[in-house]
Enzyme design. Structure first.
Site, PDB file in Angstrom:
ATOM      1  N   HIS A  44       3.286  10.904   0.326  1.00  0.00           N
ATOM      2  CA  HIS A  44       4.216  10.335   1.310  1.00  0.00           C
ATOM      3  C   HIS A  44       5.673  10.380   0.868  1.00  0.00           C
ATOM      4  O   HIS A  44       6.552  10.748   1.644  1.00  0.00           O
ATOM      5  CB  HIS A  44       3.819   8.885   1.608  1.00  0.00           C
ATOM      6  CG  HIS A  44       2.439   8.722   2.145  1.00  0.00           C
ATOM      7  ND1 HIS A  44       2.082   9.102   3.422  1.00  0.00           N
ATOM      8  CD2 HIS A  44       1.298   8.240   1.570  1.00  0.00           C
ATOM      9  CE1 HIS A  44       0.798   8.853   3.619  1.00  0.00           C
ATOM     10  NE2 HIS A  44       0.304   8.322   2.518  1.00  0.00           N
ATOM     11  N   HIS A  99       0.843  -1.191   0.000  1.00  0.00           N
ATOM     12  CA  HIS A  99       0.000   0.000   0.000  1.00  0.00           C
ATOM     13  C   HIS A  99       0.880   1.243   0.000  1.00  0.00           C
ATOM     14  O   HIS A  99       0.667   2.159  -0.774  1.00  0.00           O
ATOM     15  CB  HIS A  99      -0.942   0.019   1.206  1.00  0.00           C
ATOM     16  CG  HIS A  99      -1.912   1.170   1.191  1.00  0.00           C
ATOM     17  ND1 HIS A  99      -2.953   1.287   2.090  1.00  0.00           N
ATOM     18  CD2 HIS A  99      -1.992   2.268   0.400  1.00  0.00           C
ATOM     19  CE1 HIS A  99      -3.628   2.398   1.835  1.00  0.00           C
ATOM     20  NE2 HIS A  99      -3.057   3.014   0.820  1.00  0.00           N
ATOM     21  N   GLU A 146       0.819   8.004  -3.848  1.00  0.00           N
ATOM     22  CA  GLU A 146       1.735   7.571  -2.790  1.00  0.00           C
ATOM     23  C   GLU A 146       3.013   8.401  -2.788  1.00  0.00           C
ATOM     24  O   GLU A 146       3.523   8.777  -1.728  1.00  0.00           O
ATOM     25  CB  GLU A 146       2.064   6.082  -2.944  1.00  0.00           C
ATOM     26  CG  GLU A 146       0.898   5.164  -2.636  1.00  0.00           C
ATOM     27  CD  GLU A 146       0.368   5.349  -1.221  1.00  0.00           C
ATOM     28  OE1 GLU A 146       1.173   5.343  -0.276  1.00  0.00           O
ATOM     29  OE2 GLU A 146      -0.860   5.529  -1.072  1.00  0.00           O
TER      30      GLU A 146
END
Length: 230
Positions: A122, A64, A118
């Site tokens: 992040h 993930h 992502e």
């Protein structure tokens, strides 16, 4: 002429301040969460799922994300608007990412939207350690370090729809990794708690698994949870 010079100085100062704020945000984190997701639980819910355009993924835990976090449980996000996702940076990783980091969101996609999210949310917060290619390569490397599905199978925990104790799942993963995981559950259409995501912690070099300084505030599990097939 003087006013133009002063305006230029102001612009330079503003740019420098913005650069410093981005740099500080990217450097200021304490550890990573490495999060792996069971596709059977993602799909076995009211909202369902869509297989990627490359076809149904393998019945295995998929990545993930690799998320910088603080020791107080909060986390930085979207740290560098000047470093958008560039798929050309990961062209050599794409095949491996489609296998190990598949998208299950609807409508069906090729993974680019998922990976872009992502990285921008992040990955940009870890730029002091990892550039874009290194960010994705590191996550793939971490997945290769531990075979979660095999660890669970070895303990007699298989994705056949049966229920298993939360502690037995944690113990199996700790036995394989050396560290206690955080287990996140979701619920199926009948409201049953099921194994959804596994969190392991990684040091700031993104090289080594570590004991988690703090566990997330995700959806907690009951003492018995289902492990659905995929």
């Amino acid at each position: 002429m003087e006013s133009k010079r002063q305006f230029s100085i102001i612009l330079i100062k503003l740019f420098f301040i913005q650069y410093l704020s981005v740099l500080c945000a990217a450097r200021n984190f304490d550890f990573f969460y490495f999060v792996l997701q069971w596709p059977g639980s993602y799909c076995d819910k009211a909202k369902s799922c869509c297989y990627p355009t490359t076809g149904k993924p393998a019945a295995d835990f998929g990545i993930h994300g690799l998320w910088p976090n603080y020791n107080d449980g909060s986390y930085p996000s979207n740290c560098d608007p000047n470093a958008p996702f560039d798929q050309s940076q990961i062209s050599d990783l794409r095949s491996s990412m489609q296998k190990n980091w598949p998208t299950l969101a609807c409508p069906s996609g090729n993974g680019i939207t998922f990976w872009s999210h992502e990285w921008e949310k992040h990955g940009t917060c870890s730029e002091s350690v990892l550039n874009q290619h290194q960010y994705f390569q590191t996550a793939l490397n971490l997945k290769n370090q531990i075979n979660l599905l095999q660890a669970l199978r070895t303990a007699g925990i298989v994705p056949d729809g049966s229920s298993y104790s939360l502690e037995s799942i944690k113990d199996a993963i700790k036995e394989a990794s050396g560290f206690s995981p955080w287990i996140e559950c979701n619920v199926d259409e009948s409201g049953n708690s099921q194994l959804y995501q596994i969190y392991l912690c990684v040091d700031t070099s993104a090289s080594n698994f570590i004991n988690c300084p703090v566990f997330p505030n995700g959806k907690k599990c009951g003492s018995q949870i289902e492990f659905p097939p995929f």
